[in-house]
Design a protein around this motif. Structure first.
Motif, mmCIF file in Angstrom:
data_model
loop_
_atom_site.group_PDB
_atom_site.id
_atom_site.type_symbol
_atom_site.label_atom_id
_atom_site.label_comp_id
_atom_site.label_asym_id
_atom_site.label_seq_id
_atom_site.Cartn_x
_atom_site.Cartn_y
_atom_site.Cartn_z
ATOM 1 N N GLU A 43 0.879 -1.150 -0.077
ATOM 2 C CA GLU A 43 -0.029 -0.057 -0.004
ATOM 3 C C GLU A 43 0.998 1.115 -0.071
ATOM 4 O OE1 GLU A 43 -2.354 -0.748 3.433
ATOM 5 O OE2 GLU A 43 -3.356 -2.172 2.633
ATOM 6 N N GLN A 48 3.017 -0.637 -9.380
ATOM 7 C CA GLN A 48 1.804 -0.806 -9.909
ATOM 8 C C GLN A 48 1.476 -2.302 -10.032
ATOM 9 O OE1 GLN A 48 1.849 0.787 -13.985
ATOM 10 N NE2 GLN A 48 -0.255 0.479 -14.132
ATOM 11 N N TYR A 49 2.364 -3.198 -10.422
ATOM 12 C CA TYR A 49 1.994 -4.548 -10.305
ATOM 13 C C TYR A 49 3.154 -5.564 -9.428
ATOM 14 C CZ TYR A 49 -0.672 -3.359 -14.396
ATOM 15 O OH TYR A 49 -1.697 -2.793 -15.208
ATOM 16 N N VAL A 85 -5.885 -12.904 -7.861
ATOM 17 C CA VAL A 85 -5.497 -11.901 -8.338
ATOM 18 C C VAL A 85 -6.183 -10.806 -7.265
ATOM 19 C CG1 VAL A 85 -5.742 -9.967 -9.978
ATOM 20 C CG2 VAL A 85 -5.377 -12.294 -10.599
ATOM 21 N N PHE A 86 -5.269 -10.003 -6.753
ATOM 22 C CA PHE A 86 -5.811 -9.069 -5.674
ATOM 23 C C PHE A 86 -5.508 -7.602 -6.088
ATOM 24 C CE2 PHE A 86 -4.661 -12.686 -3.371
ATOM 25 C CZ PHE A 86 -5.776 -13.022 -2.691
ATOM 26 N N GLU A 87 -6.368 -6.496 -5.830
ATOM 27 C CA GLU A 87 -6.256 -5.317 -6.485
ATOM 28 C C GLU A 87 -6.271 -4.441 -5.209
ATOM 29 O OE1 GLU A 87 -9.171 -4.907 -9.642
ATOM 30 O OE2 GLU A 87 -7.703 -5.731 -10.877
ATOM 31 N N TYR A 88 -5.701 -3.210 -5.273
ATOM 32 C CA TYR A 88 -5.751 -2.302 -4.315
ATOM 33 C C TYR A 88 -6.107 -0.875 -5.066
ATOM 34 C CZ TYR A 88 -4.469 0.646 -0.433
ATOM 35 O OH TYR A 88 -4.616 1.545 0.766
ATOM 36 N N ASP A 89 -7.225 -0.146 -4.505
ATOM 37 C CA ASP A 89 -7.686 1.040 -5.121
ATOM 38 C C ASP A 89 -7.057 2.388 -4.526
ATOM 39 O OD1 ASP A 89 -9.175 1.200 -3.200
ATOM 40 O OD2 ASP A 89 -11.246 1.101 -4.191
ATOM 41 N N TRP A 93 -8.428 -3.214 -0.501
ATOM 42 C CA TRP A 93 -8.128 -4.439 -1.459
ATOM 43 C C TRP A 93 -9.490 -5.149 -1.773
ATOM 44 C CZ3 TRP A 93 -3.333 -5.541 -2.976
ATOM 45 C CH2 TRP A 93 -2.402 -4.957 -2.465
ATOM 46 N N SER A 94 -9.373 -5.754 -2.918
ATOM 47 C CA SER A 94 -10.585 -6.327 -3.603
ATOM 48 C C SER A 94 -10.000 -7.856 -4.223
ATOM 49 C CB SER A 94 -11.417 -5.623 -4.495
ATOM 50 O OG SER A 94 -10.654 -5.318 -5.473
ATOM 51 N N ALA A 96 -9.806 -9.795 -7.430
ATOM 52 C CA ALA A 96 -10.306 -9.739 -8.863
ATOM 53 C C ALA A 96 -10.453 -11.081 -9.345
ATOM 54 C CB ALA A 96 -9.304 -9.001 -9.319
ATOM 55 N N TYR A 100 -7.549 -18.595 -10.907
ATOM 56 C CA TYR A 100 -7.277 -17.928 -12.516
ATOM 57 C C TYR A 100 -6.363 -18.829 -13.118
ATOM 58 C CZ TYR A 100 -6.882 -15.088 -16.494
ATOM 59 O OH TYR A 100 -6.773 -14.353 -17.769
#
Length: 105
Positions: A43, A48-49, A85-89, A93-94, A96, A100
Protein backbone atom coordinates in the motif's frame (compact mmCIF):
# COMPACT_ATOMS: atom_id res chain seq x y z
CA UNK A 1 -12.39 -39.63 10.55
CA UNK A 2 -12.15 -37.65 7.35
CA UNK A 3 -10.79 -34.07 7.25
CA UNK A 4 -14.34 -32.75 6.73
CA UNK A 5 -15.61 -34.66 9.78
CA UNK A 6 -12.79 -33.33 11.92
CA UNK A 7 -13.33 -29.82 10.53
CA UNK A 8 -16.97 -29.91 11.57
CA UNK A 9 -15.87 -29.99 15.23
CA UNK A 10 -13.60 -26.98 14.87
CA UNK A 11 -14.90 -23.42 15.36
CA UNK A 12 -15.25 -21.60 12.02
CA UNK A 13 -13.10 -18.74 13.33
CA UNK A 14 -9.46 -19.94 13.30
CA UNK A 15 -8.68 -17.55 16.16
CA UNK A 16 -10.97 -19.63 18.40
CA UNK A 17 -9.40 -22.97 17.50
CA UNK A 18 -6.90 -24.66 19.80
CA UNK A 19 -3.31 -23.70 19.07
CA UNK A 20 -1.34 -26.80 18.11
CA UNK A 21 1.58 -24.77 16.75
CA UNK A 22 4.90 -26.54 17.05
CA UNK A 23 7.64 -24.73 18.95
CA UNK A 24 9.10 -22.12 16.62
CA UNK A 25 6.26 -22.57 14.11
CA UNK A 26 3.55 -20.19 13.00
CA UNK A 27 -0.16 -20.38 13.71
CA UNK A 28 -2.88 -18.78 11.58
CA UNK A 29 -2.78 -15.49 13.49
CA UNK A 30 0.97 -15.11 13.01
CA UNK A 31 0.65 -15.77 9.26
CA UNK A 32 -2.25 -13.29 9.03
CA UNK A 33 -0.07 -10.71 10.79
CA UNK A 34 2.60 -11.28 8.12
CA UNK A 35 -0.08 -10.83 5.44
CA UNK A 36 -1.10 -7.49 7.00
CA UNK A 37 2.55 -6.37 7.02
CA UNK A 38 2.94 -7.42 3.38
CA UNK A 39 -0.23 -5.59 2.30
CA UNK A 40 0.83 -2.48 4.24
CA UNK A 41 4.20 -2.58 2.47
CA UNK A 42 2.45 -2.77 -0.91
CA UNK A 43 0.00 0.00 0.00
CA UNK A 44 2.92 2.33 0.71
CA UNK A 45 4.97 1.43 -2.36
CA UNK A 46 5.12 2.85 -5.86
CA UNK A 47 4.68 -0.56 -7.48
CA UNK A 48 1.90 -0.86 -10.03
CA UNK A 49 2.04 -4.67 -10.29
CA UNK A 50 3.51 -7.26 -7.93
CA UNK A 51 3.76 -11.01 -8.44
CA UNK A 52 4.03 -12.99 -5.23
CA UNK A 53 4.36 -16.76 -5.13
CA UNK A 54 3.28 -18.65 -2.05
CA UNK A 55 1.54 -21.69 -0.63
CA UNK A 56 -2.21 -21.85 -0.09
CA UNK A 57 -1.92 -21.26 3.67
CA UNK A 58 -0.65 -17.75 3.00
CA UNK A 59 -3.34 -17.22 0.35
CA UNK A 60 -6.06 -18.30 2.80
CA UNK A 61 -4.80 -15.64 5.18
CA UNK A 62 -4.82 -13.10 2.33
CA UNK A 63 -8.50 -13.92 1.80
CA UNK A 64 -9.22 -13.69 5.51
CA UNK A 65 -7.49 -10.31 5.89
CA UNK A 66 -8.97 -8.79 2.73
CA UNK A 67 -12.49 -10.04 3.47
CA UNK A 68 -12.17 -9.03 7.10
CA UNK A 69 -13.66 -12.27 8.34
CA UNK A 70 -12.62 -15.74 9.46
CA UNK A 71 -11.86 -18.08 6.60
CA UNK A 72 -13.93 -21.22 6.13
CA UNK A 73 -11.51 -23.78 4.66
CA UNK A 74 -14.38 -25.43 2.76
CA UNK A 75 -15.40 -22.23 0.95
CA UNK A 76 -12.50 -21.93 -1.52
CA UNK A 77 -10.31 -24.67 -2.89
CA UNK A 78 -7.09 -23.70 -4.61
CA UNK A 79 -6.19 -25.54 -7.76
CA UNK A 80 -2.55 -26.54 -8.20
CA UNK A 81 -0.55 -23.58 -9.54
CA UNK A 82 -3.63 -21.36 -9.56
CA UNK A 83 -3.35 -17.60 -9.62
CA UNK A 84 -5.21 -15.36 -7.19
CA UNK A 85 -5.47 -11.72 -8.27
CA UNK A 86 -5.87 -9.00 -5.64
CA UNK A 87 -6.26 -5.31 -6.42
CA UNK A 88 -5.77 -2.19 -4.31
CA UNK A 89 -7.59 1.01 -5.25
CA UNK A 90 -5.80 3.29 -2.81
CA UNK A 91 -8.47 2.72 -0.15
CA UNK A 92 -9.15 -0.99 0.09
CA UNK A 93 -8.18 -4.39 -1.27
CA UNK A 94 -10.46 -6.48 -3.44
CA UNK A 95 -10.38 -9.93 -4.98
CA UNK A 96 -10.25 -9.75 -8.77
CA UNK A 97 -9.84 -13.48 -9.50
CA UNK A 98 -9.58 -16.79 -7.67
CA UNK A 99 -8.11 -19.92 -9.27
CA UNK A 100 -7.34 -18.04 -12.48
CA UNK A 101 -5.81 -20.60 -14.83
CA UNK A 102 -5.62 -18.80 -18.20
CA UNK A 103 -2.47 -17.13 -19.48
CA UNK A 104 -1.73 -13.71 -18.02
CA UNK A 105 -1.00 -10.98 -20.55
Amino acid sequence: KTWDEVGDFQPADPAKRPDYTAFGGENVEIVCDRVREFLHLLENSDYQYVAAFSHFGFMKCMLRVILGTAYDHKAVKAENCAVFVFEYDGQRWSIAALNYMKSID
